[in-house]
Motif scaffolding. Structure first.
Motif, PDB file in Angstrom:
ATOM      1  N   TYR A  30       0.836  -1.204   0.000  1.00  0.00           N
ATOM      2  CA  TYR A  30       0.000   0.000   0.000  1.00  0.00           C
ATOM      3  C   TYR A  30       0.869   1.252   0.000  1.00  0.00           C
ATOM      4  O   TYR A  30       0.606   2.209  -0.731  1.00  0.00           O
ATOM      5  N   ASN A  34       0.944   4.207  -2.780  1.00  0.00           N
ATOM      6  CA  ASN A  34       0.718   5.596  -2.353  1.00  0.00           C
ATOM      7  C   ASN A  34       1.906   6.487  -2.714  1.00  0.00           C
ATOM      8  O   ASN A  34       1.717   7.622  -3.156  1.00  0.00           O
ATOM      9  N   ASP A  59      -8.961  -7.593  -2.521  1.00  0.00           N
ATOM     10  CA  ASP A  59      -8.524  -6.606  -1.535  1.00  0.00           C
ATOM     11  C   ASP A  59      -9.133  -5.236  -1.864  1.00  0.00           C
ATOM     12  O   ASP A  59      -8.745  -4.595  -2.841  1.00  0.00           O
ATOM     13  N   GLN A  61      -8.904  -2.301  -0.377  1.00  0.00           N
ATOM     14  CA  GLN A  61      -8.026  -1.141  -0.223  1.00  0.00           C
ATOM     15  C   GLN A  61      -7.140  -0.948  -1.452  1.00  0.00           C
ATOM     16  O   GLN A  61      -7.011   0.158  -1.965  1.00  0.00           O
ATOM     17  N   LEU A  93     -18.790   0.682   2.145  1.00  0.00           N
ATOM     18  CA  LEU A  93     -17.653   1.605   2.092  1.00  0.00           C
ATOM     19  C   LEU A  93     -18.083   2.939   1.495  1.00  0.00           C
ATOM     20  O   LEU A  93     -18.726   2.981   0.450  1.00  0.00           O
ATOM     21  N   GLU A  95     -15.865   5.593   0.726  1.00  0.00           N
ATOM     22  CA  GLU A  95     -14.845   6.221  -0.117  1.00  0.00           C
ATOM     23  C   GLU A  95     -15.053   5.990  -1.611  1.00  0.00           C
ATOM     24  O   GLU A  95     -14.881   6.929  -2.394  1.00  0.00           O
TER      25      GLU A  95
END
Length: 180
Positions: A30, A34, A59, A61, A93, A95
């Motif tokens: 991650y 990022n 996954d 995320q 979720l 987001e």
């Protein structure tokens, strides 16, 4: 009964330990995606996300990060597909709804953006970014409604002018901060 509770507690602790250990192992993945995004390397972030998702396809995320990278890369249709699939599989979720709304708003589809943001705040009433974005959408919709009202009745222009002026100034992007 106490033995059963102890067993249940032990199983929960083992499950938690497994999740935390797996989370730590994936934290680097991650962080790497990022970091690529922060560096402006959306293509690299997508490639890294795809590599990770090859063995961790569900996954949420990483799939979300891939959608962000697709958005940054200008792959709007792919980003919409990624966020939409996330919403279908993980409707709780907030987001993905927010990011989908940003894409819709950028395309001028304020009704779709409003719907997505309303779903985001329903799912997470404390999600400040979604509330802010929803406020921006409402302001843009108000501006459009006032313009339409003015078109329908030009005599209303006097009453609408201050509202339109205020909304227009509010909807302008902020000026960049002066460098010192």
């Amino acid at each position: 009964m106490p033995a059963r509770n102890a067993l249940s507690r032990t199983l929960r602790l083992l499950t938690l330990a497994t999740v935390l250990t797996a989370g730590a192992a994936h934290a680097d993945d991650y962080a790497e995606v990022n970091q690529l995004l922060r560096a402006g390397n959306a293509a690299g972030a997508i490639a890294r996300a795809d590599s990770y998702l090859a063995s961790n396809a569900r996954d949420p995320q990483m799939r979300f990060l891939k959608g962000v990278a697709q958005t940054d890369a200008g792959q709007k249709a792919d980003a919409i597909a990624t966020f939409t699939l996330l919403i279908e599989e993980y409707p709780e979720l907030a987001e993905p709804y927010n990011n989908l709304a940003v894409i819709y708003a950028a395309d001028g589809d304020l009704d779709k953006a409003k719907g997505a943001l309303e779903a985001a705040v329903r799912n997470n009433p404390t999600y400040a970014v979604a509330h802010e974005n929803l406020g921006d959408i409402y302001a843009r919709l108000a501006y459009q409604s006032y313009l339409r009202s003015q078109d329908l009745d030009p005599r209303a222009a006097t009453n609408l002018r201050p509202k339109l002026t205020q909304l227009r100034s509010m909807l302008q992007p902020a000026a960049p901060a002066a460098k010192k």
